[in-house]
Design an enzyme around this catalytic site. Structure first.
Site, PDB file in Angstrom:
ATOM      1  N   CYS A  61       0.841  -1.199   0.000  1.00 46.72           N
ATOM      2  CA  CYS A  61       0.000   0.000   0.000  1.00 46.72           C
ATOM      3  C   CYS A  61       0.876   1.248   0.000  1.00 46.72           C
ATOM      4  O   CYS A  61       1.688   1.441   0.909  1.00 46.72           O
ATOM      5  CB  CYS A  61      -0.925   0.009   1.208  1.00 46.72           C
ATOM      6  SG  CYS A  61      -1.996   1.464   1.289  1.00 46.72           S
ATOM      7  N   LYS A 113       1.885  -9.555   0.363  1.00 44.91           N
ATOM      8  CA  LYS A 113       1.493  -8.816  -0.843  1.00 44.91           C
ATOM      9  C   LYS A 113       2.393  -7.596  -0.948  1.00 44.91           C
ATOM     10  O   LYS A 113       2.489  -6.795  -0.009  1.00 44.91           O
ATOM     11  CB  LYS A 113       0.028  -8.392  -0.787  1.00 44.91           C
ATOM     12  CG  LYS A 113      -0.455  -7.737  -2.083  1.00 44.91           C
ATOM     13  CD  LYS A 113      -1.926  -7.370  -2.012  1.00 44.91           C
ATOM     14  CE  LYS A 113      -2.430  -6.896  -3.368  1.00 44.91           C
ATOM     15  NZ  LYS A 113      -1.752  -5.658  -3.839  1.00 44.91           N
ATOM     16  N   HIS A 129       2.066  -6.773  -7.048  1.00 44.39           N
ATOM     17  CA  HIS A 129       1.535  -5.742  -7.932  1.00 44.39           C
ATOM     18  C   HIS A 129       2.675  -5.313  -8.846  1.00 44.39           C
ATOM     19  O   HIS A 129       3.731  -4.875  -8.388  1.00 44.39           O
ATOM     20  CB  HIS A 129       1.024  -4.560  -7.111  1.00 44.39           C
ATOM     21  CG  HIS A 129       0.266  -3.557  -7.916  1.00 44.39           C
ATOM     22  ND1 HIS A 129      -0.942  -3.036  -7.499  1.00 44.39           N
ATOM     23  CD2 HIS A 129       0.515  -2.974  -9.106  1.00 44.39           C
ATOM     24  CE1 HIS A 129      -1.392  -2.178  -8.395  1.00 44.39           C
ATOM     25  NE2 HIS A 129      -0.511  -2.126  -9.390  1.00 44.39           N
ATOM     26  N   ASN A 184      -0.668  -9.172  -9.842  1.00 43.50           N
ATOM     27  CA  ASN A 184      -1.698  -8.191  -9.515  1.00 43.50           C
ATOM     28  C   ASN A 184      -1.401  -6.905 -10.279  1.00 43.50           C
ATOM     29  O   ASN A 184      -0.250  -6.546 -10.493  1.00 43.50           O
ATOM     30  CB  ASN A 184      -1.717  -7.932  -7.999  1.00 43.50           C
ATOM     31  CG  ASN A 184      -2.714  -6.852  -7.603  1.00 43.50           C
ATOM     32  OD1 ASN A 184      -2.411  -5.990  -6.796  1.00 43.50           O
ATOM     33  ND2 ASN A 184      -3.904  -6.890  -8.174  1.00 43.50           N
ATOM     34  N   GLY A 199      -8.876  -6.553  -8.471  1.00 45.52           N
ATOM     35  CA  GLY A 199      -9.532  -5.699  -7.494  1.00 45.52           C
ATOM     36  C   GLY A 199     -10.647  -4.884  -8.094  1.00 45.52           C
ATOM     37  O   GLY A 199     -11.824  -5.196  -7.962  1.00 45.52           O
ATOM     38  N   ARG A 200     -10.305  -3.823  -8.801  1.00 37.49           N
ATOM     39  CA  ARG A 200     -11.296  -2.874  -9.279  1.00 37.49           C
ATOM     40  C   ARG A 200     -12.232  -3.496 -10.308  1.00 37.49           C
ATOM     41  O   ARG A 200     -13.420  -3.148 -10.360  1.00 37.49           O
ATOM     42  CB  ARG A 200     -10.594  -1.641  -9.844  1.00 37.49           C
ATOM     43  CG  ARG A 200      -9.446  -1.180  -8.977  1.00 37.49           C
ATOM     44  CD  ARG A 200      -8.847   0.111  -9.423  1.00 37.49           C
ATOM     45  NE  ARG A 200      -9.548   1.256  -8.859  1.00 37.49           N
ATOM     46  CZ  ARG A 200      -9.490   1.603  -7.577  1.00 37.49           C
ATOM     47  NH1 ARG A 200      -8.770   0.893  -6.741  1.00 37.49           N
ATOM     48  NH2 ARG A 200     -10.145   2.639  -7.129  1.00 37.49           N
TER      49      ARG A 200
END
Length: 607
Positions: free
Chosen positions: A262, A304, A351, A392, A417-418
């Site tokens: 994040c 993650k 990601h 991701n 996700g989105r």
């Protein structure tokens, strides 16, 4: 007494006792020597690499298990010798078995996973996704470890008094167990609780950088699962049922995940965790080890992260593109090697963008500005086949998930996700597309049946919790179930009105205690009425396959149109005039946030 007399008396004494002592000493020597030899043989037969032994016990690839089985078998033979001096206890065996079972759940359900998203992947949306796809791996929104540790301390303080309690609460590694403690679990369940129905393969994501706090948070998850098991043994659990003075507890996660990706300034900046942890791989290893100890080795610990950060330079797009990709990959590789070196973490969700930790870049900027570099994640999966690597970032459709898995066979899964939040129904064919050889359990055949099943969940939740605080989250979960359909926006507006009813009624009662509101039907019935009022039967009863085929056709047409436009205009940046579903969801999201801010402003002005 003469020496001859003394010698005669000594010879006349019985020598039996002295002989017994000599035998005991010799026996002890022989057994000690045997013990040393056996210990040495066991050490020599132990696998040279920690990963070689821990890999098959955790969630490494099935094809790698055979490579390690011989070493594990030899170790078990050495351990289970006739003297049983080194035999493991039953409790240790059961922990290893539980870890293997949960690791297998991760491995067999990781092709498609729901990415953790703050304020979206709560238990209500996870329940909706589970209705649509039994095998999708669900991730919770990030939960701050310090919040759980704080609530844990409050729970213990409610049961123990005095200075001793303060000492025990502050000492993380000597903390009191919550299992047999008399306290109200409702406050902790706000962070850890799941829905009434089993959630299936799911992962709880924790955020933090303090090993002690993450130990306590993981220990709390472990103990809440034990309390859930105790309640299950007492019989069937019903809504509003009180068991041994406690409300029903639902906390059965397959694994715990550490957030190292994040980029939010509140998290990676002021909080010094999230993506900032990628700058200290040794700290991440310490934290994951503490989490492993917190769950008593019974749950897999996963990480993650991103492919890197902007550490050491000021990010600009042109400067970033001119930097060497090999150096960036080697940093990512070293991070993974260090974190996985002790065998605790063998599962990474990556990601494929760097995290820009500059405060001038928002989380939205971090999803758009840094370019995607899938090649790093694919290469990592190929070079570390003993690890589980999931991709991701940038993948928004089920067809995109299948394409990524087909292009790189070393990838274990793709995290979305989105795309999931903006159009959950588009993933209702996940089992048929990604697991064609697996028999699929029965699930809702259309969106009408989905709403009927989801209605049971919302009615239970409103019986247990305050509708003024929870209803908006429940309607929000199904607001985009009909994304892209005719009158889908009218359906969302109707749900938004339903979400505000409890708070509006409470406000009116506060202003006028004598006001009488008409009795409202259950929320499940209100949602069904909104759907049948604004949507056609063709939309409500369309099957997942029909919807997926329609979606594939639309994607193909859009791709052809874009190709023609690019060809005619020689690569000009001209896109489709029609907004994508993700863009429509982002627009509605901003509208929802404005409404929530206005509600909070009004509540504050009243208070």
């Amino acid at each position: 007494m003469s020496s001859n007399q003394l010698s005669s008396r000594s010879r006349s004494r019985p020598r039996r006792h002295s002989r017994e002592i000599t035998i005991d000493i010799n026996t002890f020597r022989r057994r000690t020597l045997t013990l040393c030899v056996m210990s040495l043989s066991m050490i020599m037969s132990w696998p040279s690499s920690a990963a070689a032994f821990t890999g098959p016990l955790r969630h490494s690839r099935a094809r790698k298990k055979n490579l390690c089985s011989a070493a594990v078998t030899q170790t078990q033979r050495t351990v289970n010798n006739p003297s049983r001096l080194f035999s493991t206890s039953v409790s240790t065996d059961s922990k290893d078995l539980l870890l293997q079972q949960r690791s297998e759940i991760l491995r067999s359900n990781s092709k498609l996973s729901l990415a953790p998203m703050m304020e979206y992947t709560d238990r209500h949306f996870r329940h909706l996704v589970r209705l649509l796809s039994p095998k999708t791996l669900l991730y919770t929104e990030m939960v701050a470890a310090n919040a759980i540790a704080h609530e844990r301390g409050n729970a213990l303080s409610s049961s123990f008094n005095g200075d001793e309690n303060e000492r025990l609460v502050d000492d993380a590694h000597n903390s009191i167990s919550l299992v047999d403690t008399d306290f109200d679990p409702s406050y902790i369940l706000r962070f850890l609780g799941q829905g009434f129905n089993p959630e299936g393969p799911s992962v709880l994501q924790l955020g933090g950088s303090d090993p002690d706090q993450l130990f306590l948070a993981s220990r709390t998850v472990y103990e809440f699962h034990q309390m859930q098991q105790q309640q299950r043994q007492s019989g069937t659990i019903q809504p509003q049922q009180i068991i041994n003075g406690q409300p029903p507890i639902f906390c059965d996660y397959s694994a715990i995940n550490l957030n190292c990706g994040c980029p939010s300034p509140k998290v990676a900046g002021k909080g010094c965790f999230g993506a900032a942890l990628m700058q200290d791989a040794n700290l991440v290893r310490q934290v994951t080890t503490a989490m492993h100890k917190g769950v008593d080795g019974t749950m897999p610990i996963t990480v993650k992260c991103r492919i890197g950060t902007d550490e050491g330079y000021t990010f600009t797009r042109n400067d970033y593109l001119s930097r060497g990709e090999e150096e960036e990959y080697q940093k990512l590789k070293r991070f993974v090697e260090v974190v996985a070196s002790d065998g605790v973490v063998t599962d990474f969700q990556i990601h494929a963008r760097i995290a820009i930790l500059n405060k001038n870049y928002s989380p939205a900027d971090n999803r758009k500005v840094p370019p995607l570099r899938y090649q790093h994640v694919r290469r990592l999966a190929e070079e570390f086949p003993e690890l589980n690597i999931s991709l991701n970032g940038g993948v928004e459709t089920l067809s995109g998930v299948k394409r990524e898995l087909d292009e790189c066979g070393s990838l274990d899964g793709v995290m979305v996700g989105r795309g999931f939040v903006s159009n959950p129904w588009s993933f209702a064919m996940a089992e048929e597309v990604l697991y064609p050889d697996v028999s699929h359990s029965s699930r809702p055949k259309n969106r009408m049946e989905v709403l009927e099943a989801y209605g049971q969940h919302v009615d239970y939740e409103e019986e247990r919790w305050d509708p003024t605080k929870i209803r908006r989250f429940m309607t929000k979960a199904v607001s985009h179930l009909f994304a892209g359909e005719p009158s889908g926006k009218r359906y969302r507006i109707a749900l938004d009105e339903l979400a505000g009813l409890p708070k509006r009624f409470a406000k009116e009662r506060k202003q006028n205690p004598n006001v009488v509101h008409p009795e409202q039907p259950p929320l499940s019935e209100l949602i069904m009425n909104a759907a049948t009022t604004h949507l056609s039967e063709e939309v409500l009863y369309r099957t997942p396959k029909e919807s997926y085929d329609k979606l594939l056709w639309e994607e193909e047409q859009a791709e052809r149109k874009q190709t023609v436009v690019d060809t005619v205009l020689f690569g000009a940046n001209v896109g489709n005039s029609k907004k994508s579903l993700v863009q429509e969801w982002q627009t509605s999201r901003k509208e929802d946030e404005m409404k929530e801010r206005e509600d909070r402003r009004l509540d504050g002005s009243e208070g």
